[in-house]
Design a protein around this motif. Structure first.
Motif, short mmCIF file in Angstrom:
data_model
loop_
_atom_site.label_atom_id
_atom_site.label_comp_id
_atom_site.label_asym_id
_atom_site.label_seq_id
_atom_site.Cartn_x
_atom_site.Cartn_y
_atom_site.Cartn_z
N CYS A 9 82.41 56.89 9.45
CA CYS A 9 82.15 58.11 10.23
C CYS A 9 80.66 58.43 10.14
O CYS A 9 79.91 57.76 9.45
N ARG A 10 80.27 59.45 10.86
CA ARG A 10 78.87 59.88 10.84
C ARG A 10 78.77 61.26 10.20
O ARG A 10 79.65 62.10 10.39
N ASP A 11 77.68 61.47 9.47
CA ASP A 11 77.46 62.80 8.93
C ASP A 11 76.73 63.66 9.96
O ASP A 11 76.51 63.24 11.09
N ARG A 12 76.37 64.86 9.58
CA ARG A 12 75.74 65.79 10.53
C ARG A 12 74.37 65.32 11.02
O ARG A 12 73.88 65.79 12.03
N THR A 13 73.76 64.39 10.29
CA THR A 13 72.46 63.86 10.70
C THR A 13 72.61 62.56 11.47
O THR A 13 71.64 61.87 11.71
N ALA A 14 73.85 62.22 11.84
CA ALA A 14 74.19 61.03 12.62
C ALA A 14 74.02 59.73 11.83
O ALA A 14 73.94 58.66 12.42
N VAL A 32 82.77 60.19 -0.44
CA VAL A 32 82.15 60.47 0.86
C VAL A 32 80.66 60.27 0.65
O VAL A 32 80.01 61.05 -0.06
N GLY A 33 80.14 59.20 1.27
CA GLY A 33 78.74 58.85 1.03
C GLY A 33 78.53 58.61 -0.46
O GLY A 33 79.32 57.90 -1.08
N PRO A 34 77.54 59.23 -1.06
CA PRO A 34 77.29 58.99 -2.48
C PRO A 34 78.14 59.86 -3.42
O PRO A 34 78.16 59.65 -4.62
#
Length: 68
Positions: A9-14, A32-34
């Motif tokens: 997926c993409r975070d708010r910063t794409a 989720v991410g790190p």
């Protein structure tokens, strides 16, 4: 860890960030991410319910957009 699942997926910063979920015999592991979290059964059920509510809201918004 058992039954490792990954969702891209993409975070708010794409930026691309994977969401990874697995479980042990006593807990659900989430990354989720790190960031990593270990959820007990009650917390995992609360997250499951919260996600379901948000998914239903998106589905309702899409149906209403199609009707308009």
């Amino acid at each position: 860890m058992n039954d490792l699942r990954t969702v891209s997926c993409r975070d708010r910063t794409a930026q691309e960030r994977d969401v990874v979920v697995s479980h042990t015999s006593t807990a659900v592991w989430l990354r989720v991410g790190p960031e990593e979290r270990l959820l007990d059964e009650t917390q995992a059920q609360a997250l499951y319910l919260a996600l379901g509510v948000q998914i239903a809201a998106v589905q309702t918004a899409r149906r209403e957009a199609v009707r308009s």
